[in-house]
Motif scaffolding. Structure first.
Motif, PDB file in Angstrom:
ATOM      1  N   GLY A 125     -17.227   2.661  24.079  1.00  0.00           N
ATOM      2  CA  GLY A 125     -15.852   2.259  24.352  1.00  0.00           C
ATOM      3  C   GLY A 125     -14.886   3.400  24.171  1.00  0.00           C
ATOM      4  O   GLY A 125     -15.132   4.346  23.419  1.00  0.00           O
ATOM      5  N   PHE A 126     -13.772   3.310  24.889  1.00  0.00           N
ATOM      6  CA  PHE A 126     -12.722   4.327  24.821  1.00  0.00           C
ATOM      7  C   PHE A 126     -11.403   3.585  24.904  1.00  0.00           C
ATOM      8  O   PHE A 126     -11.011   3.129  25.983  1.00  0.00           O
ATOM      9  N   GLY A 127     -10.724   3.413  23.760  1.00  0.00           N
ATOM     10  CA  GLY A 127      -9.573   2.508  23.728  1.00  0.00           C
ATOM     11  C   GLY A 127     -10.081   1.089  23.910  1.00  0.00           C
ATOM     12  O   GLY A 127     -10.953   0.626  23.173  1.00  0.00           O
ATOM     13  N   LEU A 128      -9.585   0.382  24.923  1.00  0.00           N
ATOM     14  CA  LEU A 128     -10.085  -0.950  25.243  1.00  0.00           C
ATOM     15  C   LEU A 128     -11.071  -0.936  26.407  1.00  0.00           C
ATOM     16  O   LEU A 128     -11.558  -1.978  26.824  1.00  0.00           O
ATOM     17  N   SER A 129     -11.372   0.248  26.912  1.00  0.00           N
ATOM     18  CA  SER A 129     -12.230   0.364  28.091  1.00  0.00           C
ATOM     19  C   SER A 129     -13.694   0.478  27.690  1.00  0.00           C
ATOM     20  O   SER A 129     -14.081   1.323  26.872  1.00  0.00           O
ATOM     21  N   GLY A 130     -14.526  -0.381  28.280  1.00  0.00           N
ATOM     22  CA  GLY A 130     -15.957  -0.282  28.053  1.00  0.00           C
ATOM     23  C   GLY A 130     -16.416  -0.693  26.671  1.00  0.00           C
ATOM     24  O   GLY A 130     -17.475  -0.254  26.210  1.00  0.00           O
ATOM     25  N   VAL A 131     -15.657  -1.542  26.003  1.00  0.00           N
ATOM     26  CA  VAL A 131     -16.022  -1.994  24.657  1.00  0.00           C
ATOM     27  C   VAL A 131     -16.985  -3.187  24.770  1.00  0.00           C
ATOM     28  O   VAL A 131     -16.693  -4.142  25.501  1.00  0.00           O
ATOM     29  N   PRO A 132     -18.104  -3.175  24.061  1.00  0.00           N
ATOM     30  CA  PRO A 132     -19.065  -4.287  24.128  1.00  0.00           C
ATOM     31  C   PRO A 132     -18.602  -5.485  23.302  1.00  0.00           C
ATOM     32  O   PRO A 132     -19.204  -5.846  22.276  1.00  0.00           O
ATOM     33  N   ASN A 133     -17.536  -6.136  23.755  1.00  0.00           N
ATOM     34  CA  ASN A 133     -16.908  -7.203  22.983  1.00  0.00           C
ATOM     35  C   ASN A 133     -17.828  -8.398  22.734  1.00  0.00           C
ATOM     36  O   ASN A 133     -17.776  -9.021  21.665  1.00  0.00           O
ATOM     37  N   VAL A 134     -18.643  -8.746  23.711  1.00  0.00           N
ATOM     38  CA  VAL A 134     -19.509  -9.922  23.564  1.00  0.00           C
ATOM     39  C   VAL A 134     -20.551  -9.684  22.475  1.00  0.00           C
ATOM     40  O   VAL A 134     -20.805 -10.554  21.632  1.00  0.00           O
ATOM     41  N   LEU A 135     -21.158  -8.516  22.462  1.00  0.00           N
ATOM     42  CA  LEU A 135     -22.127  -8.184  21.425  1.00  0.00           C
ATOM     43  C   LEU A 135     -21.468  -8.086  20.051  1.00  0.00           C
ATOM     44  O   LEU A 135     -22.047  -8.516  19.045  1.00  0.00           O
ATOM     45  N   ASN A 142     -13.091   4.983  18.347  1.00  0.00           N
ATOM     46  CA  ASN A 142     -12.035   4.314  17.589  1.00  0.00           C
ATOM     47  C   ASN A 142     -12.583   2.990  17.070  1.00  0.00           C
ATOM     48  O   ASN A 142     -13.683   2.588  17.427  1.00  0.00           O
ATOM     49  N   CYS A 143     -11.811   2.325  16.221  1.00  0.00           N
ATOM     50  CA  CYS A 143     -12.330   1.128  15.549  1.00  0.00           C
ATOM     51  C   CYS A 143     -11.641  -0.142  16.026  1.00  0.00           C
ATOM     52  O   CYS A 143     -11.303  -1.021  15.236  1.00  0.00           O
ATOM     53  N   GLY A 144     -11.425  -0.223  17.329  1.00  0.00           N
ATOM     54  CA  GLY A 144     -10.847  -1.435  17.896  1.00  0.00           C
ATOM     55  C   GLY A 144      -9.329  -1.437  17.853  1.00  0.00           C
ATOM     56  O   GLY A 144      -8.700  -0.653  17.136  1.00  0.00           O
ATOM     57  N   ALA A 145      -8.746  -2.323  18.629  1.00  0.00           N
ATOM     58  CA  ALA A 145      -7.288  -2.434  18.697  1.00  0.00           C
ATOM     59  C   ALA A 145      -6.928  -3.824  19.184  1.00  0.00           C
ATOM     60  O   ALA A 145      -7.716  -4.491  19.859  1.00  0.00           O
ATOM     61  N   MET A 146      -5.723  -4.255  18.835  1.00  0.00           N
ATOM     62  CA  MET A 146      -5.178  -5.526  19.327  1.00  0.00           C
ATOM     63  C   MET A 146      -6.105  -6.702  19.010  1.00  0.00           C
ATOM     64  O   MET A 146      -6.250  -7.636  19.776  1.00  0.00           O
ATOM     65  N   GLY A 147      -6.773  -6.641  17.868  1.00  0.00           N
ATOM     66  CA  GLY A 147      -7.624  -7.745  17.457  1.00  0.00           C
ATOM     67  C   GLY A 147      -8.897  -7.888  18.260  1.00  0.00           C
ATOM     68  O   GLY A 147      -9.538  -8.946  18.207  1.00  0.00           O
ATOM     69  N   GLY A 172     -12.656  -5.866  19.995  1.00  0.00           N
ATOM     70  CA  GLY A 172     -13.636  -4.833  19.717  1.00  0.00           C
ATOM     71  C   GLY A 172     -14.004  -4.798  18.242  1.00  0.00           C
ATOM     72  O   GLY A 172     -14.116  -5.830  17.577  1.00  0.00           O
ATOM     73  N   LEU A 173     -14.192  -3.609  17.718  1.00  0.00           N
ATOM     74  CA  LEU A 173     -14.592  -3.452  16.323  1.00  0.00           C
ATOM     75  C   LEU A 173     -13.541  -3.947  15.348  1.00  0.00           C
ATOM     76  O   LEU A 173     -13.851  -4.175  14.172  1.00  0.00           O
ATOM     77  N   ALA A 174     -12.303  -4.132  15.811  1.00  0.00           N
ATOM     78  CA  ALA A 174     -11.261  -4.671  14.934  1.00  0.00           C
ATOM     79  C   ALA A 174     -11.634  -6.062  14.426  1.00  0.00           C
ATOM     80  O   ALA A 174     -11.192  -6.477  13.344  1.00  0.00           O
ATOM     81  N   VAL A 175     -12.449  -6.782  15.175  1.00  0.00           N
ATOM     82  CA  VAL A 175     -12.906  -8.117  14.749  1.00  0.00           C
ATOM     83  C   VAL A 175     -13.751  -7.996  13.489  1.00  0.00           C
ATOM     84  O   VAL A 175     -13.581  -8.758  12.521  1.00  0.00           O
ATOM     85  N   LEU A 176     -14.686  -7.050  13.484  1.00  0.00           N
ATOM     86  CA  LEU A 176     -15.526  -6.830  12.311  1.00  0.00           C
ATOM     87  C   LEU A 176     -14.738  -6.210  11.170  1.00  0.00           C
ATOM     88  O   LEU A 176     -14.951  -6.535   9.995  1.00  0.00           O
ATOM     89  N   LEU A 177     -13.829  -5.307  11.509  1.00  0.00           N
ATOM     90  CA  LEU A 177     -13.021  -4.639  10.497  1.00  0.00           C
ATOM     91  C   LEU A 177     -12.160  -5.643   9.730  1.00  0.00           C
ATOM     92  O   LEU A 177     -12.126  -5.632   8.492  1.00  0.00           O
ATOM     93  N   ALA A 178     -11.466  -6.518  10.451  1.00  0.00           N
ATOM     94  CA  ALA A 178     -10.584  -7.495   9.814  1.00  0.00           C
ATOM     95  C   ALA A 178     -11.356  -8.454   8.920  1.00  0.00           C
ATOM     96  O   ALA A 178     -10.819  -8.973   7.931  1.00  0.00           O
ATOM     97  N   ALA A 179     -12.627  -8.696   9.256  1.00  0.00           N
ATOM     98  CA  ALA A 179     -13.454  -9.604   8.465  1.00  0.00           C
ATOM     99  C   ALA A 179     -14.096  -8.906   7.268  1.00  0.00           C
ATOM    100  O   ALA A 179     -14.838  -9.539   6.512  1.00  0.00           O
ATOM    101  N   GLY A 180     -13.831  -7.618   7.101  1.00  0.00           N
ATOM    102  CA  GLY A 180     -14.395  -6.872   5.980  1.00  0.00           C
ATOM    103  C   GLY A 180     -15.873  -6.580   6.113  1.00  0.00           C
ATOM    104  O   GLY A 180     -16.562  -6.381   5.108  1.00  0.00           O
TER     105      GLY A 180
END
Length: 251
Positions: A25-35, A53-58, A60-68
């Motif tokens: 992924g690069f920004g929001l492009s090509g992020v494996p959101n479903v996985l 990067n570690c996700g943005a706007m809730g 991508g990886l921001a989902v895992l990050l916010a959940a600790g």
């Protein structure tokens, strides 16, 4: 040779707590959101993530990050992710920030079986000399700092040694893929997805369009199937679910 699995949950079923992940992924492009969402639903934590990067706007990886669920991040861009900054400064997250080109080459080198290489990027800075804060103590002090790296002179120029990156798993997203795992990436999603895929010992790809072997011209393949272990086909709704990071209106 048929690497297609039935669901994202099945594809990530063996990702355990503490596993290391290279994520495309690069920004929001090509992020494996479903996985990533399937991994979140599994509840595994202590993950060590390597990504631009570690996700943005809730997403991508921001989902895992916010959940600790993430313990360590190796990346090159934080951006406007306020939760990332909060966890880092509070000492909840270990972070290794490296130059973006170096990150790309470390992933590629790992996938190509190259243990280390020399680059001029970072010479004369804390990247080479050490002292970058990897983890804070939550009170403004540094609990863990980066170590110094080997510097050598080649033809009168100094270069710093960087290690290739290998991870337990890799999660990537492709525009097209076949049942053998051959992948094609669209535009800027090609920046990091092929490199992340190469670095993973077990690479899992979500594809927007699944085609039969032979449907992709060999000259058009961006990543050969030898690097890919599992493929999941996205639904039309999942394939169309793409965010826009910044919206602008022309005059």
């Amino acid at each position: 040779m048929d690497k297609v699995v039935g669901s994202a949950a099945e594809a990530v079923a063996d990702v355990s707590a503490g596993a290391s992940l290279a994520v495309g992924g690069f920004g929001l492009s090509g992020v494996p959101n479903v996985l990533i969402r399937a991994l979140h639903e599994r509840g595994v934590d202590g993950l060590k993530v390597v990504s631009n990067n570690c996700g943005a706007m809730g997403s991508g990886l921001a989902v895992l990050l916010a959940a600790g669920r993430i313990a360590r991040v190796t990346g090159s861009y934080i951006g406007a992710n306020k939760e990332f900054a909060r966890q880092y400064l509070a000492g909840e997250l270990e972070v290794e920030m490296i130059p973006q080109g170096t990150l790309a080459e470390r992933l590629r080198a790992g996938g190509a079986g190259i243990p280390a290489f020399f680059t001029p990027a970072g010479v004369g800075t804390q990247v080479a000399e050490g002292g970058l804060p990897w983890r804070y103590d939550g009170q403004g002090g540094v609990a863990l700092a980066s170590p110094p790296k080997e510097v050598r002179v080649f033809d009168g120029v100094e270069y710093v040694m960087e290690r290739g990156i290998r991870t337990d798993f890799a999660l990537v997203r492709a525009a097209r893929g076949d049942r053998h795992g051959n992948l094609v990436f669209a535009k800027s999603s090609r920046n990091f997805n092929p490199l992340a895929a190469m670095a993973g010992r077990v690479t899992i790809a979500e594809v927007e369009e699944l085609v039969e072997p032979g449907a992709i011209d060999p000259d058009q393949v961006h990543l050969p199937g030898v690097f890919v272990r599992r493929v999941i086909a996205l639904t039309p709704e999942e394939a169309a679910d793409k965010g826009i990071e910044n919206r602008t209106v022309s005059a």
